[in-house]
Design a protein around this motif. Structure first.
Motif, short mmCIF file in Angstrom:
data_model
loop_
_atom_site.label_atom_id
_atom_site.label_comp_id
_atom_site.label_asym_id
_atom_site.label_seq_id
_atom_site.Cartn_x
_atom_site.Cartn_y
_atom_site.Cartn_z
N LEU A 7 0.83 -1.20 0.00
CA LEU A 7 0.00 0.00 0.00
C LEU A 7 0.87 1.26 0.00
CD1 LEU A 7 -2.71 1.39 0.12
CD2 LEU A 7 -2.77 1.00 2.60
N GLN A 8 1.96 1.24 0.76
CA GLN A 8 2.87 2.38 0.76
C GLN A 8 3.43 2.64 -0.64
OE1 GLN A 8 5.84 2.43 4.01
NE2 GLN A 8 4.61 0.89 5.05
N ASP A 9 3.80 1.55 -1.34
CA ASP A 9 4.34 1.69 -2.69
C ASP A 9 3.30 2.25 -3.65
OD1 ASP A 9 6.83 0.76 -1.95
OD2 ASP A 9 6.42 -1.30 -2.55
N LEU A 10 2.08 1.75 -3.58
CA LEU A 10 1.03 2.23 -4.47
C LEU A 10 0.76 3.72 -4.24
CD1 LEU A 10 -1.54 -0.72 -4.35
CD2 LEU A 10 -0.08 -0.08 -6.28
N LYS A 11 0.72 4.13 -2.99
CA LYS A 11 0.48 5.54 -2.69
C LYS A 11 1.60 6.42 -3.21
CE LYS A 11 -2.51 5.11 1.39
NZ LYS A 11 -2.65 5.39 2.84
N ALA A 12 2.82 5.84 -3.23
CA ALA A 12 3.97 6.61 -3.70
C ALA A 12 4.18 6.49 -5.20
CB ALA A 12 5.23 6.15 -2.97
N GLY A 13 3.30 5.75 -5.88
CA GLY A 13 3.44 5.56 -7.32
C GLY A 13 4.61 4.68 -7.71
N LYS A 14 5.04 3.79 -6.79
CA LYS A 14 6.19 2.92 -7.04
C LYS A 14 5.73 1.52 -7.43
CE LYS A 14 9.10 5.19 -3.55
NZ LYS A 14 9.86 4.98 -2.28
N LYS A 15 6.64 0.78 -8.05
CA LYS A 15 6.39 -0.62 -8.35
C LYS A 15 6.39 -1.41 -7.05
CE LYS A 15 8.05 -4.53 -11.12
NZ LYS A 15 6.70 -4.83 -11.61
N THR A 16 5.44 -2.31 -6.89
CA THR A 16 5.34 -3.11 -5.68
C THR A 16 6.17 -4.39 -5.82
OG1 THR A 16 3.47 -4.51 -6.34
CG2 THR A 16 2.96 -2.30 -5.48
N GLU A 17 6.17 -5.20 -4.75
CA GLU A 17 6.86 -6.48 -4.77
C GLU A 17 5.91 -7.64 -5.04
OE1 GLU A 17 10.59 -6.10 -1.88
OE2 GLU A 17 8.70 -5.81 -0.82
N ILE A 18 4.80 -7.36 -5.67
CA ILE A 18 3.77 -8.36 -5.88
C ILE A 18 4.28 -9.56 -6.67
CG2 ILE A 18 2.89 -7.29 -8.01
CD1 ILE A 18 0.76 -8.90 -5.21
N ASP A 19 5.21 -9.36 -7.59
CA ASP A 19 5.70 -10.47 -8.41
C ASP A 19 6.45 -11.50 -7.58
OD1 ASP A 19 4.60 -9.46 -10.73
OD2 ASP A 19 6.42 -8.41 -11.34
N ALA A 20 7.16 -11.07 -6.55
CA ALA A 20 7.92 -12.00 -5.70
C ALA A 20 7.05 -12.60 -4.60
CB ALA A 20 9.12 -11.29 -5.07
N LEU A 21 5.86 -12.08 -4.41
CA LEU A 21 4.96 -12.59 -3.40
C LEU A 21 3.84 -13.39 -4.06
CD1 LEU A 21 4.91 -9.36 -1.21
CD2 LEU A 21 5.94 -11.54 -0.58
N THR A 22 2.74 -12.74 -4.35
CA THR A 22 1.62 -13.43 -5.00
C THR A 22 2.01 -13.95 -6.37
OG1 THR A 22 0.13 -11.93 -3.81
CG2 THR A 22 -0.81 -13.20 -5.62
N GLY A 23 2.87 -13.23 -7.08
CA GLY A 23 3.31 -13.69 -8.39
C GLY A 23 4.02 -15.03 -8.33
N GLU A 24 4.84 -15.25 -7.30
CA GLU A 24 5.52 -16.53 -7.15
C GLU A 24 4.53 -17.64 -6.82
OE1 GLU A 24 8.84 -17.97 -7.19
OE2 GLU A 24 8.88 -16.34 -8.64
N VAL A 25 3.50 -17.34 -6.04
CA VAL A 25 2.47 -18.34 -5.74
C VAL A 25 1.76 -18.76 -7.02
CG1 VAL A 25 0.30 -18.75 -4.53
CG2 VAL A 25 2.15 -17.52 -3.37
N VAL A 26 1.42 -17.77 -7.84
CA VAL A 26 0.75 -18.07 -9.11
C VAL A 26 1.67 -18.87 -10.03
CG1 VAL A 26 -0.25 -17.04 -11.19
CG2 VAL A 26 -0.81 -16.10 -8.93
N ARG A 27 2.94 -18.47 -10.11
CA ARG A 27 3.89 -19.16 -10.98
C ARG A 27 4.08 -20.61 -10.55
NH1 ARG A 27 9.01 -20.76 -11.24
NH2 ARG A 27 9.47 -20.06 -9.12
N LEU A 28 4.27 -20.83 -9.25
CA LEU A 28 4.46 -22.19 -8.75
C LEU A 28 3.18 -23.00 -8.89
CD1 LEU A 28 6.60 -21.48 -5.56
CD2 LEU A 28 7.35 -22.65 -7.64
N GLY A 29 2.03 -22.34 -8.73
CA GLY A 29 0.77 -23.04 -8.94
C GLY A 29 0.64 -23.55 -10.36
N GLU A 30 0.98 -22.70 -11.33
CA GLU A 30 0.93 -23.12 -12.73
C GLU A 30 1.93 -24.25 -13.00
OE1 GLU A 30 1.72 -19.47 -14.72
OE2 GLU A 30 -0.36 -18.77 -14.62
N LEU A 31 3.11 -24.15 -12.40
CA LEU A 31 4.15 -25.15 -12.61
C LEU A 31 3.75 -26.51 -12.07
CD1 LEU A 31 7.10 -25.68 -13.56
CD2 LEU A 31 7.84 -25.04 -11.25
N HIS A 32 3.04 -26.52 -10.93
CA HIS A 32 2.71 -27.78 -10.27
C HIS A 32 1.24 -28.16 -10.40
CE1 HIS A 32 6.68 -28.20 -8.42
NE2 HIS A 32 6.65 -26.90 -8.24
#
Length: 316
Positions: A269-294
């Motif tokens: 939320l702090q990143d979004l308010k600051a207009g910055k890129k979040t770490e979503i890819d390393a968090l939820t993105g990794e869950v989605v990637r591993l889910g697709e892989l397995h």
């Protein structure tokens, strides 16, 4: 003990303040505005550990500034997970910073950072840290520590430790944030994945601190759905954490962890308010990637990933 902190954001300044408090003078790589503020005003700390100002720090806008100070005993990588590969490349291009006895500790959110960093630095030197501490950076030379949910855990994902991280853990502990070296850091990181994955993005989507998510049944159902999917992916990928079932973790999350960090506003939320890129890819993105892989279906995590991705673009 020589320590280089690569990244002068909220986490980097927070950990640097602990080192400074313990009498270890850290070198900090940060942006030019941070360099100027640190040089003129010192490193400031506020929050649960009280107010302090530290002058025993050095700052530079690039790792080249500190080339003659190497090799370091420890390099703490405190960038956003989205900048992990860039950090590895920059550090590897400066001869002498990382020597035979250097331990590089990734103090970042998410999973998969070690693989990205090890493309540039010998993987045997690369360690991971699990940090469940609330950090904010109200000014470019100031760390605001809001909550310390659990001791910092540091270790190597491929092998047992041999005491190499003990001096660093001791310094951080003496500096105010309890820390320990662990052979189970992988379990700790997946515990953090469960914590961040179930709270960071949902808190950001609704624009609320962690505690608000548990005040309504709709929020609790969403948190529980995310937890269930992360557990399924983790087990399918062959990883483990400290709880045997999602039910066991959910009880601890709602009964202990959320109340402790009820007022914390997530970094997402702090990143979004600051207009910055979040770490979503390393968090939820990794869950989605591993889910697709397995072959594990993760519709709630996929939806959360898409919503945060949309908000990133809309807030940029």
């Amino acid at each position: 003990m020589r320590v280089l902190v690569f990244g002068g954001g909220a986490v980097g300044l927070g950990l640097a303040s602990c080192l400074a408090e313990a009498g270890v003078a850290p070198d900090i790589v940060t942006r030019q505005a941070g360099v100027e503020a640190l040089e003129t005003e010192g490193l400031k700390r506020m929050g649960i550990l009280g107010k302090s100002v530290y002058r025993n720090v050095r700052a530079g806008a690039s790792p080249e500034v500190f080339q003659e100070n190497g090799p370091y005993d420890y390099v703490l990588v405190c960038t956003k997970s989205s900048a992990t590969a860039q950090a590895g490349e920059e550090l590897s291009q400066v001869p002498g910073l990382i020597g035979p006895g250097t331990s590089v500790v990734l103090c970042q959110n998410g999973w998969g950072n070690r693989e990205r960093f090890a493309a540039f630095v010998d993987a045997s030197k690369v360690y991971n840290a699990r940090v469940i501490t609330g950090f904010a950076r109200p000014f470019s030379n100031t760390s605001h520590i809001t909550v310390h949910v659990a001791p910092i855990s540091m270790g190597h994902l491929d092998r047992p430790l041999n005491g190499e991280l003990d001096p660093l853990a001791d310094a951080l502990t003496r500096g105010g944030l309890s820390c320990s070296a662990s052979d189970d850091v992988g379990r700790d990181i997946w515990a953090k994945m469960l914590f961040n994955g179930s709270l960071n993005s949902l808190g950001a989507i609704f624009g609320v601190p962690y505690g608000k998510l548990s005040e309504h049944p709709e929020g609790l159902r969403l948190v529980r759905s995310v937890v269930d999917e992360i557990f399924a992916v983790m087990e399918a990928a062959g990883y483990r954490t400290w709880w045997d079932t999602p039910e066991d973790y959910f009880k601890v999350l709602t009964g202990e962890l959320i109340p402790t960090a009820a007022h914390h506003v997530s970094s997402t939320l702090q990143d979004l308010k600051a207009g910055k890129k979040t770490e979503i890819d390393a968090l939820t993105g990794e869950v989605v990637r591993l889910g697709e892989l397995h072959g594990v279906s993760v519709p709630v995590n996929r939806t959360v990933l898409d919503i945060i991705g949309f908000l990133e673009k809309d807030c940029a």
